[in-house]
Scaffold this motif. Structure first.
Motif, mmCIF file in Angstrom:
data_model
loop_
_atom_site.group_PDB
_atom_site.id
_atom_site.type_symbol
_atom_site.label_atom_id
_atom_site.label_comp_id
_atom_site.label_asym_id
_atom_site.label_seq_id
_atom_site.Cartn_x
_atom_site.Cartn_y
_atom_site.Cartn_z
ATOM 1 N N PHE A 1 35.048 38.900 48.998
ATOM 2 C CA PHE A 1 36.187 39.404 48.220
ATOM 3 C C PHE A 1 35.799 39.804 46.789
ATOM 4 O O PHE A 1 36.372 40.718 46.229
ATOM 5 C CB PHE A 1 37.309 38.354 48.139
ATOM 6 C CG PHE A 1 38.108 38.197 49.400
ATOM 7 C CD1 PHE A 1 38.039 39.135 50.415
ATOM 8 C CD2 PHE A 1 38.956 37.110 49.574
ATOM 9 C CE1 PHE A 1 38.781 38.990 51.579
ATOM 10 C CE2 PHE A 1 39.708 36.958 50.731
ATOM 11 C CZ PHE A 1 39.615 37.896 51.736
ATOM 12 N N ARG B 1 32.743 42.395 40.843
ATOM 13 C CA ARG B 1 34.095 42.975 40.671
ATOM 14 C C ARG B 1 34.756 42.245 39.511
ATOM 15 O O ARG B 1 35.093 41.070 39.621
ATOM 16 C CB ARG B 1 34.938 42.768 41.933
ATOM 17 C CG ARG B 1 34.566 43.649 43.070
ATOM 18 C CD ARG B 1 35.546 43.460 44.217
ATOM 19 N NE ARG B 1 36.715 44.318 44.073
ATOM 20 C CZ ARG B 1 37.764 44.263 44.879
ATOM 21 N NH1 ARG B 1 37.799 43.382 45.856
ATOM 22 N NH2 ARG B 1 38.760 45.092 44.708
ATOM 23 N N ARG B 2 34.956 42.961 38.434
ATOM 24 C CA ARG B 2 35.495 42.287 37.251
ATOM 25 C C ARG B 2 37.010 42.423 37.136
ATOM 26 O O ARG B 2 37.619 41.865 36.218
ATOM 27 C CB ARG B 2 34.820 42.832 35.989
ATOM 28 C CG ARG B 2 33.333 42.498 35.914
ATOM 29 C CD ARG B 2 32.831 42.634 34.497
ATOM 30 N NE ARG B 2 33.159 43.928 33.906
ATOM 31 C CZ ARG B 2 32.406 45.008 33.983
ATOM 32 N NH1 ARG B 2 31.255 44.945 34.624
ATOM 33 N NH2 ARG B 2 32.769 46.139 33.419
ATOM 34 N N VAL B 3 37.623 43.173 38.042
ATOM 35 C CA VAL B 3 39.066 43.388 37.978
ATOM 36 C C VAL B 3 39.795 42.046 38.094
ATOM 37 O O VAL B 3 39.460 41.226 38.941
ATOM 38 C CB VAL B 3 39.518 44.337 39.112
ATOM 39 C CG1 VAL B 3 41.028 44.502 39.123
ATOM 40 C CG2 VAL B 3 38.851 45.682 38.945
ATOM 41 N N ASP C 1 42.261 39.204 38.987
ATOM 42 C CA ASP C 1 42.876 38.970 40.282
ATOM 43 C C ASP C 1 43.374 37.523 40.301
ATOM 44 O O ASP C 1 42.622 36.605 39.974
ATOM 45 C CB ASP C 1 41.787 39.193 41.353
ATOM 46 C CG ASP C 1 42.300 39.012 42.758
ATOM 47 O OD1 ASP C 1 43.273 38.265 42.944
ATOM 48 O OD2 ASP C 1 41.701 39.597 43.673
ATOM 49 N N LYS D 1 46.377 36.826 49.040
ATOM 50 C CA LYS D 1 45.548 37.976 49.395
ATOM 51 C C LYS D 1 45.686 38.320 50.887
ATOM 52 O O LYS D 1 45.766 39.475 51.274
ATOM 53 C CB LYS D 1 44.081 37.634 49.105
ATOM 54 C CG LYS D 1 43.392 38.611 48.188
ATOM 55 C CD LYS D 1 42.000 38.106 47.880
ATOM 56 C CE LYS D 1 41.081 39.216 47.431
ATOM 57 N NZ LYS D 1 41.411 39.857 46.188
ATOM 58 N N THR E 1 32.055 48.629 43.121
ATOM 59 C CA THR E 1 32.428 47.708 42.032
ATOM 60 C C THR E 1 32.213 48.367 40.673
ATOM 61 O O THR E 1 33.010 48.180 39.758
ATOM 62 C CB THR E 1 31.622 46.388 42.094
ATOM 63 O OG1 THR E 1 30.242 46.714 42.086
ATOM 64 C CG2 THR E 1 31.942 45.581 43.313
ATOM 65 N N ASN F 1 35.184 48.785 38.130
ATOM 66 C CA ASN F 1 35.040 48.207 36.789
ATOM 67 C C ASN F 1 35.243 49.277 35.714
ATOM 68 O O ASN F 1 35.887 49.028 34.692
ATOM 69 C CB ASN F 1 33.659 47.565 36.616
ATOM 70 C CG ASN F 1 33.507 46.319 37.483
ATOM 71 O OD1 ASN F 1 34.502 45.758 37.942
ATOM 72 N ND2 ASN F 1 32.277 45.907 37.713
#
Lengths: 422, 144
Positions: A209, A272-274, A276, A329, B18, B22
């Motif tokens: 994920f 993945r830095r978004v 969440d 999720k 990603t 980002n």
């Protein structure tokens, strides 16, 4: 006609939702219980406390985990659980009725209810295990499947020990081995079933994920061995009344500390830095597991009763945090997946199925519920605040799940289906 | 052998996505479009490698026509549709939609990759036996 992708492999959405929807219902029952009987719940071995513990670990945590296993087996195992709809109804009914009977048995102290609870819960878990375990036997390449097998086997042993104890409660006749059976029951349940399953699911989903570096092969291969051997030796020690059975708790605790550090490191360096909400739940879960381990460690050094309650509450909240994060999720994904795979043009995107705002709200509520519950062994009336917050939290969770299910049904009923001949 | 080659390609695609996600989260729209374009091309190329070479060879060697490879083709179709939707959202500056679709796409893609890495690629490796190197070279030579 093309009508979907790998849909044949996935269980119907109602299979998983049935278990997930039950979690907030038991959450509401437990929260009300906390509001009206805080002192009794916080008194060790009080029947109300035992009822609360089983509502939490069976009604909420195990319900969520069994629902997730139905989905995971089809994705990871390749061979889905046969007749998932019928089997899920049988298992869900047996477990739900069994949990209510067990909580009722503790509260009302009715011997007959203990027997009914033992029969319902025992048969529900044995039935589930006899369906899923054969699919997990034999040579498997996937570590999470091996972890699922270990966890399910632990659940089975926990249930057998539980049935033995329920018959003791029903007869009012406690054997010399009662203390050993009880300690084995909760050790195998908490570590072999709950912790092991979460760890092996983490091996899969954290990397998948959040796009992190994978957990090491050493971890994947050895966690179940270390947990299995430690639990086995602890049980032998308990039944033979040897000294220092807590030595094995140290090995288990060290492994869990390693798991926390490894997981936090991976989540912090994820690609993945978004932002969440599920990551916040994972982080909080890791923090709660650490609090559980530290308070258990402190308890070993100085036997101060509230520490024991704090350790158990923190452990349950750790599991709940991960489950709630994953549900936020999984449920939108399942709604999207089933509608999209069936070719509905009105399929909503995941963020419109459970909006991020409501997920953030549930995280904040969970944080407050957890904080007040954690402090309640020292300030018992805080359990009332925790219960009140729990009522709002689980009402919101129930609303989110019902809204997602209604959205799914609405699209099924009114949506336009796209089909074509290949 | 082939498993490692294809798994590395999965990871390379993940990395591109990603980076794009980002960049968009950091409001670097042009960079996000460029990176998503690279991800879109790399993923479609990966599906092409499988559908035009790998699966056909596997099916010829094993006679398994309607099994796992067919399932994977179906999933490619669904993922391709998702990639198109995401590209459209990005071009129409519907960034919330892009993130929402990206969430579904990532879960779907990761589950798909996992099935290939756990089940299908090891089967293909066994079917190719000594010819895996040759197949990898053929895949590398495919125009992108």
């Amino acid at each position: 006609m093309f009508n979907g992708l790998s849909l044949d492999q996935a269980p119907p959405i109602s299979v998983v939702l049935r278990f997930f929807l039950t979690l907030p219902v038991f959450g509401l029952i437990l929260s009300l219980f906390m509001i009206f009987f805080p002192i009794e719940i916080l008194t060790p071995n009080h029947p109300f406390s035992l009822a609360g513990i089983h509502l939490l670990f069976l009604g909420m945590i195990s319900m969520g985990m069994i629902g997730a296993l139905f989905q995971m087996q089809s994705v990871l195992g390749g061979a889905p659980i046969p007749s998932p709809l019928g089997n899920s109804i049988i298992i869900h009914t047996l477990l739900s009725a069994g949990i209510l009977a067990l909580a009722g048995a503790f509260i009302l102290q009715l011997p007959e209810l203990f027997i009914i609870a033992a029969v319902l819960l025992g048969s529900g878990i044995v039935y589930f295990a006899q369906i899923l375990l054969p699919l997990l036997l034999g040579k498997m390449g996937h570590d999470t499947l091996k972890g699922m097998r270990f966890a399910l086997f632990s659940l089975l042993i926990t249930a057998i020990l539980g049935v033995v104890m329920a018959s003791s409660y029903a007869n009012g006749n406690f054997e010399n081995t009662h203390a050993a059976i009880k300690a084995s029951h909760y050790s195998i349940g908490l570590i072999g079933w709950v912790a092991a399953l979460i760890i092996y699911v983490a091996f899969q989903v954290v990397e998948m994920f959040y796009v992190t570096t994978p957990y090491s092969d050493w971890c994947k291969n050895n966690v179940k061995r270390i947990l299995g051997i430690s639990l086995l030796l602890k049980v032998i020690w308990l039944f033979t009344a040897l000294q220092f059975p807590w030595v094995f708790d140290i090995f288990i605790a060290l492994l869990l500390v390693g798991f926390v550090i490894t997981t936090v490191k991976r989540l912090r360096s994820r690609k993945r830095r978004v932002s969440d909400v599920s990551i916040w739940f994972w982080m909080m879960g890791m923090g709660l597991l650490m609090i559980s381990l530290l308070s258990y460690g402190a308890l070993m050094v100085r036997h101060y009763e509230p520490l024991e309650a704090m350790s158990l509450i923190a452990f349950a909240l750790f599991a709940l945090s991960i489950i709630l994060g994953m549900m936020g999720k999984i449920v939108p994904f399942l709604v999207w997946f089933h509608l999209n795979a069936a070719g509905y043009m009105e399929t909503p995107i995941m963020s419109n199925i459970i909006p991020a705002k409501r997920l953030k709200m549930s995280f904040l509520l969970f944080g407050f519920t957890a904080l007040t519950a954690l402090l309640s062994p020292f300030f018992p009336l805080l359990l009332i605040a925790s219960g009140l917050s729990g009522v709002v939290l689980f009402s919101l969770l129930l609303f989110n799940l019902v809204a997602a299910a209604k959205l799914y049904r609405n699209v099924l009923a009114t949506g336009t289906r796209f089909t074509f001949e290949p | 052998m082939l498993l490692e080659f294809m798994r590395d390609d999965h990871r390379a695609c993940d990395h591109l996505y990603t980076e794009a996600e980002n960049a968009l989260a950091d409001k670097k729209v042009d960079e996000a479009k460029k990176l998503f374009g690279a991800f879109y091309r790399a993923t479609n190329h990966h599906f092409d490698m499988e559908e035009k070479e790998l699966f056909i060879t596997f099916e010829k060697r094993t006679g398994m026509m309607g099994g796992p490879t067919q399932m994977m083709r179906y999933e490619h179709q669904q993922l391709r549709a998702l990639l198109e939707s995401m590209l459209r959202s990005l071009n129409e500056e519907k960034y919330d939609d892009f993130f929402g679709q990206g969430e579904s796409m990532m879960i779907m893609l990761q589950q798909h990759n996992m099935k290939e890495e756990q089940m299908l690629y090891p089967m293909i490796d066994r079917a190719l036996s000594g010819d895996a190197e040759l197949m990898i070279q053929r895949l590398k030579d495919m125009p992108q």
